[in-house]
Design a protein around this motif. Structure first.
Motif, PDB file in Angstrom:
ATOM      1  N   GLU A  49       0.916  -1.229  -0.054  1.00  0.00           N
ATOM      2  CA  GLU A  49       0.039   0.030  -0.079  1.00  0.00           C
ATOM      3  C   GLU A  49       0.825   1.286  -0.008  1.00  0.00           C
ATOM      4  O   GLU A  49       0.406   2.279  -0.407  1.00  0.00           O
ATOM      5  CB  GLU A  49      -0.850  -0.128   1.191  1.00  0.00           C
ATOM      6  CG  GLU A  49      -1.908  -0.955   1.168  1.00  0.00           C
ATOM      7  CD  GLU A  49      -3.054  -0.645   0.130  1.00  0.00           C
ATOM      8  OE1 GLU A  49      -3.083   0.394  -0.542  1.00  0.00           O
ATOM      9  OE2 GLU A  49      -3.714  -1.658  -0.559  1.00  0.00           O
ATOM     10  N   ASP A 100       2.071   1.904  -3.531  1.00  0.00           N
ATOM     11  CA  ASP A 100       0.838   2.235  -4.154  1.00  0.00           C
ATOM     12  C   ASP A 100       0.462   3.797  -4.221  1.00  0.00           C
ATOM     13  O   ASP A 100       0.367   4.456  -4.767  1.00  0.00           O
ATOM     14  CB  ASP A 100      -0.598   1.475  -3.848  1.00  0.00           C
ATOM     15  CG  ASP A 100      -1.621   1.969  -4.806  1.00  0.00           C
ATOM     16  OD1 ASP A 100      -1.637   1.595  -6.119  1.00  0.00           O
ATOM     17  OD2 ASP A 100      -2.581   2.276  -4.185  1.00  0.00           O
ATOM     18  N   ILE A 101       0.604   4.288  -2.620  1.00  0.00           N
ATOM     19  CA  ILE A 101       0.111   5.694  -2.374  1.00  0.00           C
ATOM     20  C   ILE A 101       1.416   6.615  -2.920  1.00  0.00           C
ATOM     21  O   ILE A 101       1.023   7.603  -3.449  1.00  0.00           O
ATOM     22  CB  ILE A 101       0.171   6.029  -0.806  1.00  0.00           C
ATOM     23  CG1 ILE A 101      -1.147   4.917  -0.265  1.00  0.00           C
ATOM     24  CG2 ILE A 101       0.123   7.280  -0.573  1.00  0.00           C
ATOM     25  CD1 ILE A 101      -1.248   5.283   1.313  1.00  0.00           C
ATOM     26  N   ARG A 108       0.493   7.258  -6.369  1.00  0.00           N
ATOM     27  CA  ARG A 108      -0.649   8.092  -6.387  1.00  0.00           C
ATOM     28  C   ARG A 108      -0.247   9.376  -6.315  1.00  0.00           C
ATOM     29  O   ARG A 108      -0.771  10.277  -6.823  1.00  0.00           O
ATOM     30  CB  ARG A 108      -1.739   7.446  -5.541  1.00  0.00           C
ATOM     31  CG  ARG A 108      -2.418   6.291  -5.789  1.00  0.00           C
ATOM     32  CD  ARG A 108      -3.208   5.511  -4.719  1.00  0.00           C
ATOM     33  NE  ARG A 108      -4.204   6.127  -4.294  1.00  0.00           N
ATOM     34  CZ  ARG A 108      -5.353   5.821  -4.847  1.00  0.00           C
ATOM     35  NH1 ARG A 108      -5.558   5.210  -5.774  1.00  0.00           N
ATOM     36  NH2 ARG A 108      -6.449   6.691  -4.294  1.00  0.00           N
ATOM     37  N   ARG A 148      -3.066  12.029  -7.453  1.00  0.00           N
ATOM     38  CA  ARG A 148      -4.215  11.287  -6.987  1.00  0.00           C
ATOM     39  C   ARG A 148      -4.526  11.205  -5.391  1.00  0.00           C
ATOM     40  O   ARG A 148      -5.424  10.757  -5.144  1.00  0.00           O
ATOM     41  CB  ARG A 148      -4.453   9.962  -7.736  1.00  0.00           C
ATOM     42  CG  ARG A 148      -4.410  10.109  -9.268  1.00  0.00           C
ATOM     43  CD  ARG A 148      -4.133   8.865 -10.076  1.00  0.00           C
ATOM     44  NE  ARG A 148      -5.256   7.942  -9.420  1.00  0.00           N
ATOM     45  CZ  ARG A 148      -5.244   6.615  -9.559  1.00  0.00           C
ATOM     46  NH1 ARG A 148      -3.946   6.032 -10.108  1.00  0.00           N
ATOM     47  NH2 ARG A 148      -6.312   5.852  -9.041  1.00  0.00           N
ATOM     48  N   SER A 207     -10.915  -1.984   0.439  1.00  0.00           N
ATOM     49  CA  SER A 207      -9.784  -1.787  -0.428  1.00  0.00           C
ATOM     50  C   SER A 207     -10.130  -1.474  -1.735  1.00  0.00           C
ATOM     51  O   SER A 207      -9.757  -0.460  -2.545  1.00  0.00           O
ATOM     52  CB  SER A 207      -8.779  -3.171  -0.295  1.00  0.00           C
ATOM     53  OG  SER A 207      -7.921  -2.791  -1.358  1.00  0.00           O
ATOM     54  N   LEU A 208     -11.192  -2.050  -2.326  1.00  0.00           N
ATOM     55  CA  LEU A 208     -11.956  -1.603  -3.379  1.00  0.00           C
ATOM     56  C   LEU A 208     -12.435  -0.233  -3.695  1.00  0.00           C
ATOM     57  O   LEU A 208     -12.147   0.359  -4.747  1.00  0.00           O
ATOM     58  CB  LEU A 208     -13.096  -2.765  -3.777  1.00  0.00           C
ATOM     59  CG  LEU A 208     -12.601  -4.352  -4.099  1.00  0.00           C
ATOM     60  CD1 LEU A 208     -13.882  -4.827  -4.258  1.00  0.00           C
ATOM     61  CD2 LEU A 208     -11.652  -4.201  -5.415  1.00  0.00           C
ATOM     62  N   TYR A 249     -11.371   2.247  -1.574  1.00  0.00           N
ATOM     63  CA  TYR A 249     -10.015   3.128  -1.648  1.00  0.00           C
ATOM     64  C   TYR A 249      -9.647   3.285  -3.045  1.00  0.00           C
ATOM     65  O   TYR A 249      -9.430   4.476  -3.517  1.00  0.00           O
ATOM     66  CB  TYR A 249      -9.289   2.579  -0.529  1.00  0.00           C
ATOM     67  CG  TYR A 249      -8.006   3.590  -0.609  1.00  0.00           C
ATOM     68  CD1 TYR A 249      -8.071   4.994  -0.119  1.00  0.00           C
ATOM     69  CD2 TYR A 249      -6.744   2.688  -1.059  1.00  0.00           C
ATOM     70  CE1 TYR A 249      -6.902   5.556   0.048  1.00  0.00           C
ATOM     71  CE2 TYR A 249      -5.627   3.906  -1.200  1.00  0.00           C
ATOM     72  CZ  TYR A 249      -5.669   5.007  -0.561  1.00  0.00           C
ATOM     73  OH  TYR A 249      -4.339   5.837  -0.697  1.00  0.00           O
ATOM     74  N   HIS A 250      -9.448   2.066  -3.721  1.00  0.00           N
ATOM     75  CA  HIS A 250      -8.581   2.330  -4.938  1.00  0.00           C
ATOM     76  C   HIS A 250      -9.567   2.812  -6.011  1.00  0.00           C
ATOM     77  O   HIS A 250      -9.249   3.320  -7.175  1.00  0.00           O
ATOM     78  CB  HIS A 250      -8.226   1.060  -5.428  1.00  0.00           C
ATOM     79  CG  HIS A 250      -6.952   0.405  -4.539  1.00  0.00           C
ATOM     80  ND1 HIS A 250      -7.004  -0.282  -3.253  1.00  0.00           N
ATOM     81  CD2 HIS A 250      -5.716   0.648  -4.690  1.00  0.00           C
ATOM     82  CE1 HIS A 250      -5.927  -0.603  -2.732  1.00  0.00           C
ATOM     83  NE2 HIS A 250      -5.038   0.084  -3.450  1.00  0.00           N
ATOM     84  N   GLY A 251     -10.904   2.630  -5.646  1.00  0.00           N
ATOM     85  CA  GLY A 251     -11.878   3.356  -6.588  1.00  0.00           C
ATOM     86  C   GLY A 251     -12.198   4.796  -6.262  1.00  0.00           C
ATOM     87  O   GLY A 251     -12.890   5.368  -7.109  1.00  0.00           O
ATOM     88  N   LEU A 285      -9.298   2.539   5.168  1.00  0.00           N
ATOM     89  CA  LEU A 285      -8.524   1.434   4.737  1.00  0.00           C
ATOM     90  C   LEU A 285      -8.083   1.082   5.874  1.00  0.00           C
ATOM     91  O   LEU A 285      -7.698  -0.325   6.179  1.00  0.00           O
ATOM     92  CB  LEU A 285      -7.823   1.668   3.441  1.00  0.00           C
ATOM     93  CG  LEU A 285      -7.094   0.500   3.099  1.00  0.00           C
ATOM     94  CD1 LEU A 285      -7.748  -0.661   2.532  1.00  0.00           C
ATOM     95  CD2 LEU A 285      -6.064   0.921   1.807  1.00  0.00           C
TER      96      LEU A 285
END
Length: 335
Positions: A70, A73-74, A77, A82, A279-280, A282-284, A292
């Motif tokens: 994560e 990923d952040i 982003r 994002r 999780s879905l 948050y990533h959406g 999360l």
């Protein structure tokens, strides 16, 4: 020469003395069994605790890897504009705490293994503990059955019963000292003078010894023996009272731990599903990193509760078997 003294009557103290030695031997044997039961319980508890810490460490490793994914990923982003840097800070706080928790768990496992080595009498490093699989020791079906077994088999109860009988024997010995003593005595000897000529002489008879005055020593011994007998009786009564409490506590603890395991298993399933959904979302872009991380922390807490409940069940089983005097290595063999 030769001399013979054979007791014909000793007021019963010789028979009582023999019984006293036997009952003292039985009390010592049961004392060893009591120590053995305590040692086995400590070994079970410590071994299981080491396994508990090791499983916690495995779970923490998975949690740390998930948080590190994560984190990457952040960072991506943030580079894409994002996500805010505050989200990364919050996640890194959780990640640092997880790493710190892993250090604590590793130290706990190390301490448990050191204690296990001490219990086993080992001087070197203890080999890594292995999973024992599912065990199903035979336990009393009801609390009344458990108390009944404990009354019949617990070594501390049997030890106190033997000590009570030994106290009775001491009373009989002390009372026998106040009674007349009758002995068969005989003596045969040969005496020679300067010319080496021998002169035979022999005696045979019955000797009666009657205590007349001893400054109340024998009386005090009887009173002391009576006090020891009373103390032994009170100690046995107190142990029986505590026995019922220990069995009730162990039985209740096992029931509570089993119930807690069922709740923990259900809670873990729900936490896994909640984390998947969050999780879905948050990533959406439908939720924040706070939601999360809260779901992730809830799953971690649920896993900890499940592992703790499993540990408590094993320890409660051992505690109940010790309370009934039936704890042995064979009880925990894998199914």
């Amino acid at each position: 020469g030769l001399a013979l003294s054979l007791p014909l009557y000793a007021g019963g103290k010789l028979v009582a003395g023999e019984a006293l030695a036997e009952h003292n031997r039985e009390a010592a044997t049961q004392a060893v069994r009591t120590s053995g039961q305590d040692l086995l319980f400590n070994v079970v508890s410590t071994y299981t605790k080491a396994l508990h810490f090791r499983n916690l460490e495995k779970t923490l490793d998975l949690r740390i890897k998930a948080l590190e994914r994560e984190e990457k990923d952040i960072i991506q982003r943030i580079d894409q504009g994002r996500a805010a840097k505050l989200e990364l800070i919050r996640l890194q706080t959780q990640l640092s705490q997880a790493r710190h928790d892993r250090v604590i768990v590793r130290q706990g496992e190390s301490d448990a293994l050191s204690l296990l080595a001490s219990l086993l009498g080992e001087t070197g490093k203890v080999p890594a503990v292995v999973e024992v699989g599912r065990t199903a020791p035979v336990l009393p079906a009801t609390m009344e059955d458990a108390i009944s077994r404990a009354q019949q088999q617990r070594p501390d109860i049997l030890k106190l019963q033997a000590q009570g009988k030994a106290a009775q024997d001491k009373v009989a010995v002390a009372q026998g000292d106040r009674l007349p003593q009758v002995n068969l005595v005989g003596k045969v000897q040969e005496t020679s003078g300067g010319d080496w000529k021998g002169y035979d002489d022999w005696q045979l008879g019955v000797q009666l010894t009657l205590p007349v005055f001893d400054g109340a020593i024998r009386k005090n011994r009887v009173e002391q023996a009576n006090l020891e007998q009373r103390q032994s009786r009170l100690a046995l009564e107190d142990t029986r009272n505590r026995l019922a409490f220990e069995v009730e506590q162990a039985f209740g603890g096992l029931t509570e731990a089993r119930s807690r395991l069922e709740v923990a298993l259900q809670g873990e399933k729900e936490a896994e599903e909640a984390l998947r959904i969050e999780s879905l979302r948050y990533h959406g872009g439908e939720s924040t990193i706070t939601d999360l991380l809260a779901a992730e922390a809830a799953l971690w807490a649920a896993i900890v509760n499940r592992l703790q409940a499993g540990y408590d069940i094993t320890v409660s089983q051992a505690r109940l078997l010790r309370a009934t005097g039936e704890l042995s290595p064979e009880r925990f063999r894998p199914e």
